[in-house]
Design a protein around this motif. Sequence first.
Motif, PDB file in Angstrom:
ATOM      1  N   MET A   1       0.906  -1.267  -0.006  1.00 38.54           N
ATOM      2  CA  MET A   1      -0.070   0.110  -0.093  1.00 38.54           C
ATOM      3  C   MET A   1       0.773   1.396  -0.070  1.00 38.54           C
ATOM      4  O   MET A   1       1.719   1.417   0.833  1.00 38.54           O
ATOM      5  CB  MET A   1      -0.883   0.153   1.118  1.00 38.54           C
ATOM      6  CG  MET A   1      -1.468   1.205   1.384  1.00 38.54           C
ATOM      7  SD  MET A   1      -3.068   1.733   0.185  1.00 38.54           S
ATOM      8  CE  MET A   1      -4.127   1.975   1.580  1.00 38.54           C
TER       9      MET A   1
ATOM     10  N   GLN B   1      -7.521  -2.267  -6.553  1.00 34.55           N
ATOM     11  CA  GLN B   1      -7.607  -2.358  -5.022  1.00 34.55           C
ATOM     12  C   GLN B   1      -6.784  -1.289  -4.336  1.00 34.55           C
ATOM     13  O   GLN B   1      -6.908  -0.750  -3.539  1.00 34.55           O
ATOM     14  CB  GLN B   1      -7.828  -3.798  -4.352  1.00 34.55           C
ATOM     15  CG  GLN B   1      -8.221  -3.666  -2.899  1.00 34.55           C
ATOM     16  CD  GLN B   1      -9.683  -3.179  -2.838  1.00 34.55           C
ATOM     17  OE1 GLN B   1     -10.387  -3.787  -3.535  1.00 34.55           O
ATOM     18  NE2 GLN B   1      -9.913  -2.445  -1.777  1.00 34.55           N
ATOM     19  N   VAL B   2      -5.189  -1.700  -4.753  1.00 38.63           N
ATOM     20  CA  VAL B   2      -4.402  -0.640  -4.371  1.00 38.63           C
ATOM     21  C   VAL B   2      -4.618   0.788  -4.339  1.00 38.63           C
ATOM     22  O   VAL B   2      -4.791   1.578  -3.514  1.00 38.63           O
ATOM     23  CB  VAL B   2      -2.947  -0.870  -4.778  1.00 38.63           C
ATOM     24  CG1 VAL B   2      -1.812   0.031  -4.508  1.00 38.63           C
ATOM     25  CG2 VAL B   2      -2.658  -2.514  -4.401  1.00 38.63           C
TER      26      VAL B   2
ATOM     27  N   ARG C   1      -7.434   2.221  -5.000  1.00 43.66           N
ATOM     28  CA  ARG C   1      -8.750   2.748  -4.273  1.00 43.66           C
ATOM     29  C   ARG C   1      -8.416   2.588  -2.601  1.00 43.66           C
ATOM     30  O   ARG C   1      -8.733   3.781  -1.961  1.00 43.66           O
ATOM     31  CB  ARG C   1      -9.972   1.486  -4.169  1.00 43.66           C
ATOM     32  CG  ARG C   1     -11.155   1.848  -3.583  1.00 43.66           C
ATOM     33  CD  ARG C   1     -12.262   0.881  -3.623  1.00 43.66           C
ATOM     34  NE  ARG C   1     -12.451   0.336  -4.966  1.00 43.66           N
ATOM     35  CZ  ARG C   1     -12.148  -0.701  -5.782  1.00 43.66           C
ATOM     36  NH1 ARG C   1     -11.579  -1.637  -5.028  1.00 43.66           N
ATOM     37  NH2 ARG C   1     -12.498  -0.909  -6.852  1.00 43.66           N
ATOM     38  N   ASP C   2      -7.624   1.811  -2.170  1.00 42.68           N
ATOM     39  CA  ASP C   2      -7.277   1.915  -0.609  1.00 42.68           C
ATOM     40  C   ASP C   2      -6.511   3.047  -0.341  1.00 42.68           C
ATOM     41  O   ASP C   2      -6.580   3.485   0.744  1.00 42.68           O
ATOM     42  CB  ASP C   2      -6.426   0.325  -0.376  1.00 42.68           C
ATOM     43  CG  ASP C   2      -7.430  -0.742  -0.367  1.00 42.68           C
ATOM     44  OD1 ASP C   2      -8.728  -0.663  -0.343  1.00 42.68           O
ATOM     45  OD2 ASP C   2      -7.014  -1.886  -0.407  1.00 42.68           O
TER      46      ASP C   2
ATOM     47  N   ALA D   1      -8.846   5.951  -0.289  1.00 42.56           N
ATOM     48  CA  ALA D   1      -9.891   5.960   0.930  1.00 42.56           C
ATOM     49  C   ALA D   1      -8.873   6.413   1.974  1.00 42.56           C
ATOM     50  O   ALA D   1      -9.533   7.103   3.031  1.00 42.56           O
ATOM     51  CB  ALA D   1     -10.475   4.426   0.974  1.00 42.56           C
ATOM     52  N   ALA D   2      -7.574   5.836   2.178  1.00 39.19           N
ATOM     53  CA  ALA D   2      -6.811   6.093   3.336  1.00 39.19           C
ATOM     54  C   ALA D   2      -6.387   7.519   3.463  1.00 39.19           C
ATOM     55  O   ALA D   2      -6.092   7.950   4.587  1.00 39.19           O
ATOM     56  CB  ALA D   2      -5.587   5.344   3.183  1.00 39.19           C
TER      57      ALA D   2
ATOM     58  N   GLU E   1     -14.132   5.159  -4.586  1.00 38.80           N
ATOM     59  CA  GLU E   1     -14.417   4.024  -5.927  1.00 38.80           C
ATOM     60  C   GLU E   1     -14.244   5.114  -7.193  1.00 38.80           C
ATOM     61  O   GLU E   1     -13.743   4.948  -8.169  1.00 38.80           O
ATOM     62  CB  GLU E   1     -15.599   3.478  -5.774  1.00 38.80           C
ATOM     63  CG  GLU E   1     -15.942   2.757  -6.679  1.00 38.80           C
ATOM     64  CD  GLU E   1     -14.873   1.802  -7.336  1.00 38.80           C
ATOM     65  OE1 GLU E   1     -15.150   1.269  -8.566  1.00 38.80           O
ATOM     66  OE2 GLU E   1     -14.201   1.074  -6.611  1.00 38.80           O
TER      67      GLU E   1
ATOM     68  N   THR F   1     -11.026   6.591  -8.231  1.00 42.52           N
ATOM     69  CA  THR F   1     -10.327   5.551  -8.633  1.00 42.52           C
ATOM     70  C   THR F   1     -10.578   5.179 -10.375  1.00 42.52           C
ATOM     71  O   THR F   1      -9.720   5.214 -11.022  1.00 42.52           O
ATOM     72  CB  THR F   1     -10.551   4.164  -7.949  1.00 42.52           C
ATOM     73  OG1 THR F   1     -10.017   4.479  -6.639  1.00 42.52           O
ATOM     74  CG2 THR F   1      -9.601   3.013  -8.460  1.00 42.52           C
TER      75      THR F   1
END
Length: 186
Positions: free
Chosen positions: A76, A132-133, A135-136, A139-140, A147, A150
């Motif tokens: 991440m 996903q990386v 998006r995460d 979000a972080a 979403e 991204t």
Amino acid sequence: MSTDRRTLLADAAIAVLAESGIRGLTHRAVDRAANLPPGTTSAYYRTRQALLTALVRRLVALDQTELQEIGEQTPMPQHAEELVAGIAGFVERRLTGDGRRRSLARYACALESVRHPELREILVARENAGRQVVRDFLAAQGLPDPEDRTVTLLTCVDGLVFDRLVSGGGKVSEQEIRGLVMTALR
């Protein structure tokens, strides 16, 4: 053996499409690219549409495998610069070597899918660890709608790849990618 032959033919079809365009994608051209006797491709894929469908399925499988591996191997990102570096590496792969061939084939298939919705269904964006990386990370950062951000960021990156392939403009600079990432972070 049948599955291996089908994979070999689909891979050869990707190469033919990247080199010769949609009009150059013929059963004979795929036979030649795969170094197989004339008629082999048509024995496995009777119609041009069947060949194109197999090509698209193989292209998506290769892309998904690559994106899954990237996501699994990429920790991440802790800072925007790490995300920029990761995306820059991805873009470089899409513009060189086998990644370039797949990019050219992917865009040709995307255009063909306008007339053949069954191809569009295969090409639709899928979830993967690479996505996903991103998006995460977003979000972080506490951003609303990670979403949507991204999707927008990755669509812009895809646009840069398309532009460089079409224009022959070569590399995408880290500065360009940084601009996209920073916009996503606003």
